[in-house]
Design a protein around this motif. Sequence first.
Motif, PDB file in Angstrom:
ATOM      1  N   ILE A 148       0.927  -1.328   0.153  1.00  0.00           N
ATOM      2  CA  ILE A 148       0.076   0.185   0.067  1.00  0.00           C
ATOM      3  C   ILE A 148       1.031   1.019   0.126  1.00  0.00           C
ATOM      4  CG2 ILE A 148      -1.817   1.152   1.281  1.00  0.00           C
ATOM      5  CD1 ILE A 148      -2.691  -1.601   0.208  1.00  0.00           C
TER       6      ILE A 148
ATOM      7  N   ALA B 163       1.002   5.301   0.395  1.00  0.00           N
ATOM      8  CA  ALA B 163       0.191   6.745   0.650  1.00  0.00           C
ATOM      9  C   ALA B 163       0.861   7.816  -0.119  1.00  0.00           C
ATOM     10  CB  ALA B 163       0.264   7.077   2.034  1.00  0.00           C
TER      11      ALA B 163
ATOM     12  N   CYS C 230      -4.488   6.537  -0.730  1.00  0.00           N
ATOM     13  CA  CYS C 230      -3.746   5.340  -0.435  1.00  0.00           C
ATOM     14  C   CYS C 230      -3.930   4.397  -1.665  1.00  0.00           C
ATOM     15  CB  CYS C 230      -4.201   4.482   0.447  1.00  0.00           C
ATOM     16  SG  CYS C 230      -3.697   5.301   2.125  1.00  0.00           S
TER      17      CYS C 230
END
Length: 264
Positions: free
Chosen positions: A46, A48, A59
């Motif tokens: 993931i 950001a 995200c």
Amino acid sequence: MRLSIDVHLDYGFAEPADVLLQIEAAAMPDQWIETESLVIRSDHPIRAVPGEAGIGQRCWARGEGRLVADYHATVAIDRPSLELAALPATMVRALPAETVRYLLPSRYVESDRFEHFVRGQFAGLRGGALAAALTDWVRENLTYSGAVSDGHGSALTTFAERRGVCRDYAHLLVALARAAEIPARCVGAYAPGVDPPDFHAVAELWLDGAWRLVDPTGMASCDDLARVAVGLDATEIAFMTIFGVATLQRQTVCVRRIDDVAGR
């Protein structure tokens, strides 16, 4: 004011797709995060990235088979109510540079098409008095209904059909405000009392040297809204942008008032 926020997203993917999530409340001077947890179930990393205008964050995730996200937060808000109509006008040439882009038309906000209407309907009004009149007009002339909103309608569509959901109300108010030479932007937010419970869209108008939150639906007040994101229109404040195709399995948004803020 303190808000408890709980969000659950569950989407299925027949084919892999990149997903841009924007569901975390933004940390700002008038709202701060007391507790927060975002869990995204994915086999991929993931990443950001900052939100528009440096407000909040997005995200990047990868949807493959299934993507599940759970967000929980407690947000404290210290933002007094204000009398919109009492705020003075600012000449366009005196506006800060960062507000100028919010005077211009965008994909879902065709503000240039509303200039004649605004000049005729609201002649003689300026500044906060004009902003308040625009807000009242949208609230009084639209009917809240999801029956005609497919997520692709613009301010012109809403003006013609006179009904829609929160994003449609926000688009129309922003269009009218820009046509009236008041910088305006759309805001993705969390708010208690939204019916049906969901992600909420409102507007911010630049008046008297600051951005002022306004909910044209009338479902929320400026002192109990938690901003998530800001942008030119709904494209930039979407809670989820899917670069591919996904199927909704389950989605819930619950926002509750906890109590008033005694101190920061």
